[in-house]
Structures are given as C-alpha cells and as structure tokens.
Design an enzyme around this catalytic site. Structure first.
Site, PDB file in Angstrom:
ATOM      1  N   GLY A  31      -3.424   0.115  -0.278  1.00  0.00           N
ATOM      2  CA  GLY A  31      -3.096   0.813  -1.518  1.00  0.00           C
ATOM      3  C   GLY A  31      -1.597   0.907  -1.737  1.00  0.00           C
ATOM      4  O   GLY A  31      -0.828   0.152  -1.159  1.00  0.00           O
ATOM      5  N   ALA A  32      -1.193   1.851  -2.622  1.00  0.00           N
ATOM      6  CA  ALA A  32       0.206   1.948  -3.064  1.00  0.00           C
ATOM      7  C   ALA A  32       0.652   0.565  -3.552  1.00  0.00           C
ATOM      8  O   ALA A  32       1.655   0.004  -3.101  1.00  0.00           O
ATOM      9  CB  ALA A  32       1.110   2.477  -1.947  1.00  0.00           C
ATOM     10  N   HIS A  34       1.955  -2.728  -5.365  1.00  0.00           N
ATOM     11  CA  HIS A  34       3.187  -3.092  -6.071  1.00  0.00           C
ATOM     12  C   HIS A  34       3.094  -4.559  -6.488  1.00  0.00           C
ATOM     13  O   HIS A  34       2.046  -5.200  -6.279  1.00  0.00           O
ATOM     14  CB  HIS A  34       4.410  -2.813  -5.196  1.00  0.00           C
ATOM     15  CG  HIS A  34       4.304  -3.377  -3.799  1.00  0.00           C
ATOM     16  ND1 HIS A  34       4.235  -4.726  -3.550  1.00  0.00           N
ATOM     17  CD2 HIS A  34       4.219  -2.773  -2.587  1.00  0.00           C
ATOM     18  CE1 HIS A  34       4.146  -4.937  -2.256  1.00  0.00           C
ATOM     19  NE2 HIS A  34       4.115  -3.760  -1.637  1.00  0.00           N
ATOM     20  N   GLU A  35       4.194  -5.087  -7.042  1.00  0.00           N
ATOM     21  CA  GLU A  35       4.165  -6.478  -7.550  1.00  0.00           C
ATOM     22  C   GLU A  35       3.770  -7.483  -6.467  1.00  0.00           C
ATOM     23  O   GLU A  35       3.192  -8.528  -6.777  1.00  0.00           O
ATOM     24  CB  GLU A  35       5.537  -6.861  -8.129  1.00  0.00           C
ATOM     25  CG  GLU A  35       5.855  -6.209  -9.465  1.00  0.00           C
ATOM     26  CD  GLU A  35       4.905  -6.621 -10.589  1.00  0.00           C
ATOM     27  OE1 GLU A  35       4.406  -7.756 -10.565  1.00  0.00           O
ATOM     28  OE2 GLU A  35       4.654  -5.777 -11.483  1.00  0.00           O
ATOM     29  N   HIS A  37       1.499  -7.022  -4.092  1.00  0.00           N
ATOM     30  CA  HIS A  37       0.025  -7.038  -4.091  1.00  0.00           C
ATOM     31  C   HIS A  37      -0.503  -7.740  -5.344  1.00  0.00           C
ATOM     32  O   HIS A  37      -1.479  -8.484  -5.278  1.00  0.00           O
ATOM     33  CB  HIS A  37      -0.524  -5.602  -4.070  1.00  0.00           C
ATOM     34  CG  HIS A  37      -0.172  -4.834  -2.842  1.00  0.00           C
ATOM     35  ND1 HIS A  37       0.649  -3.734  -2.861  1.00  0.00           N
ATOM     36  CD2 HIS A  37      -0.552  -4.984  -1.552  1.00  0.00           C
ATOM     37  CE1 HIS A  37       0.768  -3.244  -1.644  1.00  0.00           C
ATOM     38  NE2 HIS A  37       0.058  -3.980  -0.829  1.00  0.00           N
ATOM     39  N   GLN A  61      -4.257   1.493  12.809  1.00  0.00           N
ATOM     40  CA  GLN A  61      -3.038   0.708  12.956  1.00  0.00           C
ATOM     41  C   GLN A  61      -1.759   1.554  12.932  1.00  0.00           C
ATOM     42  O   GLN A  61      -0.660   1.024  12.901  1.00  0.00           O
ATOM     43  CB  GLN A  61      -2.984  -0.414  11.926  1.00  0.00           C
ATOM     44  CG  GLN A  61      -2.777   0.011  10.492  1.00  0.00           C
ATOM     45  CD  GLN A  61      -2.959  -1.165   9.540  1.00  0.00           C
ATOM     46  OE1 GLN A  61      -4.060  -1.653   9.339  1.00  0.00           O
ATOM     47  NE2 GLN A  61      -1.871  -1.640   8.947  1.00  0.00           N
ATOM     48  N   LYS A 149       5.746 -11.281   3.977  1.00  0.00           N
ATOM     49  CA  LYS A 149       6.684 -10.273   4.477  1.00  0.00           C
ATOM     50  C   LYS A 149       6.195  -9.792   5.847  1.00  0.00           C
ATOM     51  O   LYS A 149       6.968  -9.629   6.771  1.00  0.00           O
ATOM     52  CB  LYS A 149       6.812  -9.086   3.521  1.00  0.00           C
ATOM     53  CG  LYS A 149       7.868  -8.096   4.042  1.00  0.00           C
ATOM     54  CD  LYS A 149       8.069  -6.950   3.111  1.00  0.00           C
ATOM     55  CE  LYS A 149       6.948  -5.964   3.166  1.00  0.00           C
ATOM     56  NZ  LYS A 149       6.848  -5.223   4.444  1.00  0.00           N
ATOM     57  N   SER A 185       7.746  -3.349  -0.664  1.00  0.00           N
ATOM     58  CA  SER A 185       6.930  -2.732   0.381  1.00  0.00           C
ATOM     59  C   SER A 185       6.525  -1.351  -0.109  1.00  0.00           C
ATOM     60  O   SER A 185       7.307  -0.677  -0.797  1.00  0.00           O
ATOM     61  CB  SER A 185       7.765  -2.586   1.655  1.00  0.00           C
ATOM     62  OG  SER A 185       7.180  -1.637   2.516  1.00  0.00           O
ATOM     63  N   SER A 186       5.301  -0.941   0.260  1.00  0.00           N
ATOM     64  CA  SER A 186       4.862   0.401  -0.141  1.00  0.00           C
ATOM     65  C   SER A 186       5.789   1.452   0.466  1.00  0.00           C
ATOM     66  O   SER A 186       5.965   2.531  -0.081  1.00  0.00           O
ATOM     67  CB  SER A 186       3.433   0.643   0.318  1.00  0.00           C
ATOM     68  OG  SER A 186       2.606  -0.375  -0.195  1.00  0.00           O
TER      69      SER A 186
HETATM   70  O1  PAF Z   1      -0.899  -5.367   5.228  1.00  0.00           O
HETATM   71  C1  PAF Z   1      -1.608  -4.359   5.081  1.00  0.00           C
HETATM   72  O2  PAF Z   1      -1.554  -3.664   4.064  1.00  0.00           O
HETATM   73  C2  PAF Z   1      -2.567  -3.950   6.190  1.00  0.00           C
HETATM   74  O3  PAF Z   1      -2.015  -4.182   7.439  1.00  0.00           O
HETATM   75  C3  PAF Z   1      -3.961  -4.608   6.082  1.00  0.00           C
HETATM   76  C4  PAF Z   1      -3.879  -6.127   6.217  1.00  0.00           C
HETATM   77  C5  PAF Z   1      -4.580  -4.254   4.753  1.00  0.00           C
HETATM   78  C6  PAF Z   1      -4.875  -4.095   7.193  1.00  0.00           C
HETATM   79  O4  PAF Z   1      -5.041  -2.715   7.131  1.00  0.00           O
END
Ligand code: PAF
Length: 279
Positions: A31-32, A34-35, A37, A61, A149, A185-186
């Site tokens: 989520g969050a 941005h361009e 994504h 993670q 990235k 980056s978020s």
């Molecule tokens: O890159 C991310 O946003 C995360 O590491 C991912 C690949 C969605 C896994 O949680």
C-alpha cells in the site's frame, strides 16, 4: 473493481480465470501507493486479462524495532488509485488470514537473503519470500511485477521462483524517480522538507559514480562516492557496495555490468537506491 479480503475467496476467483484461459497479473504491494506502483500496475494491465493488486503490510518482514505500526496505510487513497488505473481486484487480507497463529512454514533464499539489506534487517527477506510465495499461490499469477529499487528483493524472488518451479514470470520494472532524481518510496513520506532536499544527493552521487565507472577503477569510484555520501548532512551509511548485477555476487576488476547499491539513513529514515553501471 472488487476488493477481496479473504485468501480462499481470492484463490477461487483467480483459479476460475485461469481455468477460462485468462492471464492473471499480480502487483504485490504494502500500500501507500505512488507513481512507482502505478507504473507496475500499468505494465500488468497492458499484458494481462486480469490485474490483482495485493495490499498487505506484512508483519513478518519487519524486525521488532522497525516501523511496522507506523507504516503508512492510506487505504481509501490506495483504492482510488487502483480504480483509476483499471485494476480488477484489490486483495487486502487480514494478518490473521495470511498468518494464522498455527502458521509454521517459512522460506529462505540462502546467500541472497544475508547480504546488503539482509545484514542489517535479520528476518526481512525470509518474511518477504514467505509472503510472496503465498501471494503467488493465492493469485495463481502468470506474471508478477516488481520494481528495481528493491533490487535485492527482486533477485531473491527471481531465484525463489526458479528454485521452486513456479509458473509465475517475474517482470522487473525500472525505478521511478522524482524530477530531482529521488527514487520513489512509500517511506519518503517520513522525510521532512529539509531531509527530502538532502536525500536528493543520494541519486546524484550514484549517477556521478556511474559516469566515473566508465573510465576509473572500482576502488576509486567507491571511495569518491562513499566520501560524498558521508558529507550529506545527518547521513549514516548502512552499506555502499558495487556488486555483480546478475547475482549480486562480489565483483572483480573485469566485470563490465555491475550495480552500485546503497542504504543510507537520512535522519530517522532509511533509504535504499541503486544504479546499474556499465563500462
Ligand atoms: O516491496 C514490497 O512492497 C513488499 O516487500 C512486498 C513485495 C509487497 C512483500 O510484502
């Protein structure tokens, strides 16, 4: 666009598309959006019949001292972005559904998980690999889209996909940057205006290094870049390494395609960036 919150329901829907001969693209995110994504979503929408965007802030993670709780979760805005960009399904499972208390299975990708960011974030890539495998199984994806990235994440996922014979094709996508060079980056949302201005120097230094690499030796390029990174006010370097682009292994003098990867703290925000360098 439909929002699906249940893992079994998502898998059932995806399986039906696959059975009907449709191709499914997956854009895994936390989520969050941005361009960066949005560029992944656009690639998926273009090449697949159905695009699923997963939005799941994966607790597995984050190390205990990291930003899991304060990680941005602008759900309404994210859904608007997905809708506007022709996403078919947004998959937003709960932590309980993805990782019920009895969950016992974890995935490790040796060597790749331990270097660079892995040396500073103990269980990070184990958490990433585990959740991505689950997302592949739930979405039955033909293609999955990842930004460069997070190059180490991309290499880990490529390795794991080959090692476990997944049918999912991994599609690497170029880093999207602001006009001033800052990689999107978020976590950029944590930066103050001053910190944002300072952060711009990271990509500038990488770009200069790539230029230097054409006619200088590796050690000189590194030394120069590290000195400049240290000069950024309030910076702290976790790592700055020039490695083999293909498998992130150490480089010798003769390698022609390398990547310069860095993780640098600007104040309380940890930023990563990289640049591919060729002779
Ligand atoms: O890159 C991310 O946003 C995360 O590491 C991912 C690949 C969605 C896994 O949680």
């Amino acid at each position: 666009m439909k929002v699906i919150k249940n893992t079994l329901q998502m898998q059932k829907i995806a399986l039906k598309y696959i059975k009907d001969g449709d191709e499914v693209g997956l854009v895994p995110t936390m989520g969050a959006l941005h361009e960066g994504h949005i560029s992944l979503i656009a690639r998926s929408v273009k090449s697949n019949d159905i695009t699923i965007v997963s939005i799941f802030v994966n607790p597995m993670q984050f190390d205990p001292n990291e930003d899991y709780l304060k990680y941005p979760r602008p759900v309404r805005k994210d859904l608007e972005i997905c809708k506007k960009n022709y996403v078919d399904y947004v998959f937003m499972p709960s932590v309980n559904d993805m990782f019920p208390v009895e969950h016992k299975t974890f995935l490790e990708v040796k060597f790749l998980q331990d270097i660079l960011c892995g040396a500073f974030r103990a269980n990070h890539f184990k958490g990433v690999a585990t959740v991505v495998v689950k997302l592949f199984n739930i979405s039955c994806a033909d293609r999955a889209y990842f930004g460069m990235k997070d190059l180490q994440q991309l290499k880990i996922i490529e390795r794991m996909t080959k090692d476990l014979n997944f049918k999912t094709k991994i599609i690497p996508c170029q880093i999207v940057r602001e006009k001033n060079g800052l990689a999107l980056s978020s976590r950029n949302s944590y930066l103050s205006v001053e910190e944002r201005n300072l952060s711009v120097n990271i990509s500038k230094i990488l770009k200069e290094a790539a230029q230097d690499f054409k006619n200088k030796n590796l050690n000189a390029v590194m030394k120069n870049a590290v000195n400049k990174l240290k000069e950024i006010y309030g910076s702290k370097i976790d790592y700055a390494e020039i490695i083999n682009f293909n498998d992130l292994s150490p480089v010798d003098k003769h390698v022609k395609k390398v990547v310069f990867a860095v993780a640098v703290w600007i104040g309380k925000t940890r930023l990563i960036d990289n640049i591919v360098m060729t002779k």
